[in-house]
Design a protein around this motif. Structure first.
Motif, PDB file in Angstrom:
ATOM      1  N   PRO A  89      30.520  61.241  -6.475  1.00  0.00           N
ATOM      2  CA  PRO A  89      30.548  62.596  -5.903  1.00  0.00           C
ATOM      3  C   PRO A  89      29.855  62.651  -4.547  1.00  0.00           C
ATOM      4  O   PRO A  89      28.873  61.955  -4.298  1.00  0.00           O
ATOM      5  CB  PRO A  89      29.787  63.435  -6.942  1.00  0.00           C
ATOM      6  N   PHE A  90      30.416  63.471  -3.673  1.00  0.00           N
ATOM      7  CA  PHE A  90      29.839  63.715  -2.349  1.00  0.00           C
ATOM      8  C   PHE A  90      29.762  62.438  -1.500  1.00  0.00           C
ATOM      9  O   PHE A  90      28.802  62.213  -0.772  1.00  0.00           O
ATOM     10  CB  PHE A  90      28.459  64.361  -2.457  1.00  0.00           C
ATOM     11  N   SER A  91      30.791  61.584  -1.631  1.00  0.00           N
ATOM     12  CA  SER A  91      30.874  60.427  -0.742  1.00  0.00           C
ATOM     13  C   SER A  91      31.151  60.894   0.683  1.00  0.00           C
ATOM     14  O   SER A  91      31.706  61.973   0.898  1.00  0.00           O
ATOM     15  CB  SER A  91      31.997  59.491  -1.199  1.00  0.00           C
ATOM     16  N   ASN A  92      30.776  60.088   1.651  1.00  0.00           N
ATOM     17  CA  ASN A  92      30.960  60.468   3.049  1.00  0.00           C
ATOM     18  C   ASN A  92      32.436  60.501   3.428  1.00  0.00           C
ATOM     19  O   ASN A  92      33.249  59.752   2.895  1.00  0.00           O
ATOM     20  CB  ASN A  92      30.225  59.486   3.967  1.00  0.00           C
ATOM     21  N   TRP A  93      32.764  61.388   4.367  1.00  0.00           N
ATOM     22  CA  TRP A  93      34.093  61.373   4.960  1.00  0.00           C
ATOM     23  C   TRP A  93      34.257  60.111   5.793  1.00  0.00           C
ATOM     24  O   TRP A  93      33.314  59.645   6.416  1.00  0.00           O
ATOM     25  CB  TRP A  93      34.290  62.576   5.899  1.00  0.00           C
ATOM     26  N   LYS A  94      35.444  59.561   5.824  1.00  0.00           N
ATOM     27  CA  LYS A  94      35.764  58.441   6.718  1.00  0.00           C
ATOM     28  C   LYS A  94      37.011  58.824   7.506  1.00  0.00           C
ATOM     29  O   LYS A  94      38.123  58.743   6.990  1.00  0.00           O
ATOM     30  CB  LYS A  94      35.985  57.151   5.926  1.00  0.00           C
ATOM     31  N   PHE A  95      36.803  59.243   8.750  1.00  0.00           N
ATOM     32  CA  PHE A  95      37.935  59.683   9.562  1.00  0.00           C
ATOM     33  C   PHE A  95      38.706  58.465  10.052  1.00  0.00           C
ATOM     34  O   PHE A  95      38.121  57.495  10.535  1.00  0.00           O
ATOM     35  CB  PHE A  95      37.456  60.512  10.753  1.00  0.00           C
ATOM     36  N   PRO A  96      40.030  58.452   9.936  1.00  0.00           N
ATOM     37  CA  PRO A  96      40.817  57.263  10.306  1.00  0.00           C
ATOM     38  C   PRO A  96      40.922  57.081  11.811  1.00  0.00           C
ATOM     39  O   PRO A  96      40.466  57.905  12.609  1.00  0.00           O
ATOM     40  CB  PRO A  96      42.189  57.554   9.682  1.00  0.00           C
ATOM     41  N   THR A  97      41.551  55.986  12.203  1.00  0.00           N
ATOM     42  CA  THR A  97      41.829  55.706  13.611  1.00  0.00           C
ATOM     43  C   THR A  97      42.876  56.690  14.143  1.00  0.00           C
ATOM     44  O   THR A  97      43.818  57.050  13.430  1.00  0.00           O
ATOM     45  CB  THR A  97      42.330  54.259  13.768  1.00  0.00           C
ATOM     46  N   VAL A  98      42.719  57.109  15.381  1.00  0.00           N
ATOM     47  CA  VAL A  98      43.617  58.081  16.003  1.00  0.00           C
ATOM     48  C   VAL A  98      44.224  57.463  17.262  1.00  0.00           C
ATOM     49  O   VAL A  98      43.521  56.820  18.055  1.00  0.00           O
ATOM     50  CB  VAL A  98      42.867  59.377  16.366  1.00  0.00           C
TER      51      VAL A  98
END
Length: 479
Positions: A89-98
């Motif tokens: 629970p509440f793992s960090n967001w990992k924003f992908p490559t853009v």
């Protein structure tokens, strides 16, 4: 008689060696730790008993061989497993490559490009040459290519027309550098989780099969830990996985894995914003792929994937991915047909693969390999001559579009506004795990040998000992 006498000592010496070997073999069988061999070598037992144990040992050896053979043949299909597991629970967001790539809006080119076309000359009537403009647009925006674009617009005008413009004959890469869009022309503002960051510090240019794009956190022109790698792990307690990009020019924005590149045949999820004042809101979900450390020990053909660092020697890219492999395959095909390649297939200007000039592009178009995307994808891993044999990346995550809102237009500005959002916190991920590592192979085979023959590592040492060390010491004593 003399010849016979001369040969008899030699025959006797071979016979002596044979019987010595038989003696060592009997001694080994009588004293070795392998099950059943002592009964076979024991001459005090009834021959029927010795034959019985010989049959048992042979059957055990055959059974052990077939079991090991079956284990080896099933290894490729049972060595790796992919499971779907829940995240804490509440793992960090990992924003992908853009990636942000410029596109053409209603065939409107920048004034500097139009000035360049005028400098090349006019048409037969002395007016602006739209045929040459189309070719220049293709050089700058290769994703627009369709069959016949090059020959259809670059055939010299018939008759005497010294002032007519001609298509550029070479230096296409340099034309892109001179007249292509740079970062400061492209971006106005960039934000991640409502916090502004320097667009041109983190969006780095890269030539791709789609054209020149600006990549955020790509392994092809960046690396983790560098000053240009934007930290995109976000704490859900006080941050949101939302990125806002404001650009001056029409763009296509895509989300992808860090090792991938924008490709005309493998278009990742994203949005295209072309009209002045257009605003787009795009939602997506992301499920990452994690790999256990033991997976690296398994051969790529068995695990059916390659890690980014397992790049091919012939590749011009810094990291392996399926999209780069297809691009490498297209470049190889172009080199075989015309001994040159389109500059978009060689982003780092590798001297092994020279850029095509205009004659080279005519050759590529004549052989139908300017953009052989469909052919390469359909033939991949099918054993054909043009088969690429590309494997997926081991780090391939799953990016899916959730919602794309209708465009909104702000007539007070000409800037384009794109918002990328991950509305829900990821709750699951894929994990590739090794079911059979090297240690598992050793343990399994050792167990089979022990089960059928009572063998161990010491049994192998014992075999070598009897026919080397012990034979040598016995020979020394005989002297």
């Amino acid at each position: 008689d003399a010849n016979a006498k001369g040969r008899s000592p030699k025959k006797r010496s071979y016979g002596d060696l044979f019987w010595k070997f038989v003696t060592y073999l009997k001694d080994y069988c009588a004293n070795c730790t392998l099950a059943g061999f002592a009964y076979i070598a024991n001459h005090r037992l009834h021959p029927l008993e010795r034959v019985f144990w010989l049959i048992c040992v042979v059957l055990s050896a055959v059974g052990c061989y077939h079991l090991i053979d079956d284990y080896q043949s099933s290894f490729p299909t049972r060595a790796v497993s992919i499971v779907y597991e829940s995240l804490p629970p509440f793992s960090n967001w990992k924003f992908p490559t853009v990636s942000v790539c410029e596109v053409v809006f209603k065939y409107q080119l920048s004034p500097i490009v139009e000035d360049y076309v005028r400098s090349l000359g006019g048409d037969v009537d002395g007016d602006y040459n739209y045929e040459v403009e189309t070719n220049v647009a293709y050089i700058l925006f290769p994703h627009q290519y369709h069959e016949g674009t090059i020959k259809g617009h670059c055939i010299p005008a018939e008759g005497d027309c010294p002032g007519c413009a001609e298509c550029p004959s070479s230096n296409f890469r340099q034309i892109l550098n001179w007249y292509g869009t740079n970062c400061s022309d492209m971006f106005v503002e960039c934000r991640l989780s409502n916090k502004e960051f320097d667009c041109c510090k983190y969006f780095l240019p890269l030539i791709t099969p789609f054209g020149r794009c600006f990549m955020l956190n790509s392994l092809q022109n960046n690396h983790r830990g560098s000053p240009h790698w934007l930290p995109t792990e976000l704490d859900p307690a006080h941050q949101t996985a939302t990125m806002q990009l404001i650009t001056r020019l029409p763009v296509q924005v895509n989300l992808m894995n860090a090792e991938d590149i924008p490709h005309t045949a493998l278009t990742p999820i994203g949005v295209t914003v072309t009209d002045p004042g257009q605003e787009k809101f795009f939602q997506f979900r992301s499920e990452n792929m994690e790999n256990d450390p033991d997976v690296h020990e398994i051969e790529p053909k068995i695990r059916s994937c390659l890690f980014p660092e397992e790049n091919l020697a012939s590749s011009v890219y810094k990291a392996y991915s399926f999209s780069t492999c297809i691009s490498d395959c297209a470049r190889k095909l172009q080199m075989e047909r015309c001994n040159c390649t389109h500059y978009i297939m060689n982003p780092m200007a590798d001297p092994r693969y020279p850029d095509c000039d205009l004659k080279g592009l005519f050759c590529l178009e004549g052989h139908g390999v300017v953009k052989p995307d469909a052919k390469l994808l359909l033939n991949n891993n099918k054993g054909y001559k043009d088969s690429c044999g590309c494997l997926p990346s081991c780090n391939d995550g799953d990016l899916q579009a959730v919602y794309e809102a209708l465009s909104v237009f702000d007539r007070s500005t000409t800037n384009r506004n794109i918002t990328l959002s991950m509305p829900a916190l990821p709750t699951d991920q894929y994990r590739r795990q090794a079911l059979r590592t090297r240690l598992d192979v050793v343990v399994s085979m050792g167990g089979m040998l022990g089960l059928f023959l009572g063998a161990s590592i010491l049994s192998g040492i014992e075999f070598v000992y009897y026919f080397t060390v012990r034979a040598f010491t016995n020979a020394m004593r005989a002297r």
